[in-house]
Design a protein around this motif. Structure first.
Motif, mmCIF file in Angstrom:
data_model
loop_
_atom_site.group_PDB
_atom_site.id
_atom_site.type_symbol
_atom_site.label_atom_id
_atom_site.label_comp_id
_atom_site.label_asym_id
_atom_site.label_seq_id
_atom_site.Cartn_x
_atom_site.Cartn_y
_atom_site.Cartn_z
ATOM 1 N N ARG A 195 1.426 7.771 8.159
ATOM 2 C CA ARG A 195 2.662 7.903 7.387
ATOM 3 C C ARG A 195 3.417 6.578 7.294
ATOM 4 O O ARG A 195 4.192 6.359 6.375
ATOM 5 C CB ARG A 195 3.566 8.964 8.006
ATOM 6 C CG ARG A 195 3.082 10.356 7.735
ATOM 7 C CD ARG A 195 3.998 11.371 8.337
ATOM 8 N NE ARG A 195 3.557 12.718 8.014
ATOM 9 C CZ ARG A 195 3.892 13.800 8.650
ATOM 10 N NH1 ARG A 195 4.703 13.697 9.684
ATOM 11 N NH2 ARG A 195 3.440 14.971 8.291
ATOM 12 N N LYS A 196 3.192 5.695 8.245
ATOM 13 C CA LYS A 196 3.863 4.398 8.239
ATOM 14 C C LYS A 196 3.251 3.423 7.239
ATOM 15 O O LYS A 196 3.891 2.458 6.853
ATOM 16 C CB LYS A 196 3.825 3.768 9.646
ATOM 17 C CG LYS A 196 4.689 4.496 10.650
ATOM 18 C CD LYS A 196 4.537 3.858 12.004
ATOM 19 C CE LYS A 196 5.278 4.641 13.070
ATOM 20 N NZ LYS A 196 5.080 4.067 14.417
ATOM 21 N N LEU A 197 2.033 3.678 6.853
ATOM 22 C CA LEU A 197 1.367 2.765 5.908
ATOM 23 C C LEU A 197 2.049 2.847 4.538
ATOM 24 O O LEU A 197 2.410 3.914 4.062
ATOM 25 C CB LEU A 197 -0.110 3.144 5.755
ATOM 26 C CG LEU A 197 -0.990 2.893 6.974
ATOM 27 C CD1 LEU A 197 -2.393 3.411 6.699
ATOM 28 C CD2 LEU A 197 -1.030 1.435 7.342
ATOM 29 N N PRO A 198 2.194 1.698 3.872
ATOM 30 C CA PRO A 198 2.808 1.722 2.549
ATOM 31 C C PRO A 198 1.865 2.309 1.508
ATOM 32 O O PRO A 198 0.640 2.240 1.637
ATOM 33 C CB PRO A 198 3.083 0.242 2.254
ATOM 34 C CG PRO A 198 2.104 -0.493 3.094
ATOM 35 C CD PRO A 198 1.863 0.356 4.310
ATOM 36 N N LEU A 199 2.452 2.920 0.497
ATOM 37 C CA LEU A 199 1.662 3.471 -0.600
ATOM 38 C C LEU A 199 1.296 2.367 -1.566
ATOM 39 O O LEU A 199 2.080 1.508 -1.893
ATOM 40 C CB LEU A 199 2.460 4.546 -1.341
ATOM 41 C CG LEU A 199 2.752 5.818 -0.542
ATOM 42 C CD1 LEU A 199 3.613 6.747 -1.364
ATOM 43 C CD2 LEU A 199 1.492 6.517 -0.128
ATOM 44 N N ARG A 200 0.066 2.380 -2.029
ATOM 45 C CA ARG A 200 -0.398 1.376 -2.982
ATOM 46 C C ARG A 200 -0.917 2.073 -4.220
ATOM 47 O O ARG A 200 -1.618 3.071 -4.139
ATOM 48 C CB ARG A 200 -1.530 0.542 -2.392
ATOM 49 C CG ARG A 200 -1.110 -0.278 -1.217
ATOM 50 C CD ARG A 200 -2.267 -1.131 -0.770
ATOM 51 N NE ARG A 200 -2.003 -1.611 0.596
ATOM 52 C CZ ARG A 200 -2.926 -2.035 1.399
ATOM 53 N NH1 ARG A 200 -4.188 -2.045 1.016
ATOM 54 N NH2 ARG A 200 -2.610 -2.481 2.592
ATOM 55 N N ASP A 201 -0.587 1.480 -5.371
ATOM 56 C CA ASP A 201 -1.117 1.988 -6.639
ATOM 57 C C ASP A 201 -2.369 1.202 -6.973
ATOM 58 O O ASP A 201 -2.387 -0.021 -6.923
ATOM 59 C CB ASP A 201 -0.106 1.820 -7.772
ATOM 60 C CG ASP A 201 1.044 2.804 -7.612
ATOM 61 O OD1 ASP A 201 0.817 3.830 -6.952
ATOM 62 O OD2 ASP A 201 2.132 2.533 -8.145
#
Length: 97
Positions: free
Chosen positions: A89-95
């Motif tokens: 959950r701490k990982l950033p979301l990437r497009d």
């Protein structure tokens, strides 16, 4: 209230046990391979009941210990899974383009 019911039940069981012992006071001989013993029938029955209770408690104890070990394992797995989920959950979301 619960204690009173338990106390009355315990008194009733003791009274039944004592009356049973008085009615079955005749001595009975028991020959068990390497010796012979002569005791009142009610005492033989009480000894048999006690041996059965001890054997039942021992077998139940083995089962409970096995279940506790399994519960510890499952709790450890759950903790590890929660830690992994928190890290994800701490990982950033990437497009992805």
């Amino acid at each position: 209230m619960r204690r009173l019911v338990f106390l009355l039940l315990a008194i009733a069981v003791i009274a039944l046990g004592l009356s049973f012992a008085m009615l079955n006071a005749n001595a009975v001989s028991l020959n068990y391979y390497f010796a012979t013993a002569s005791l009142p029938l009610s005492l033989w029955l009480a000894i048999t009941l006690l041996c059965g209770a001890v054997l039942g408690a021992l077998s139940t104890t083995a089962l409970i210990l096995r279940q506790r070990r399994e519960l510890r394992r499952l709790r450890r797995e759950r903790r590890q899974t929660r830690e992994e989920l928190d890290e994800l959950r701490k990982l950033p979301l990437r497009d992805n383009p």
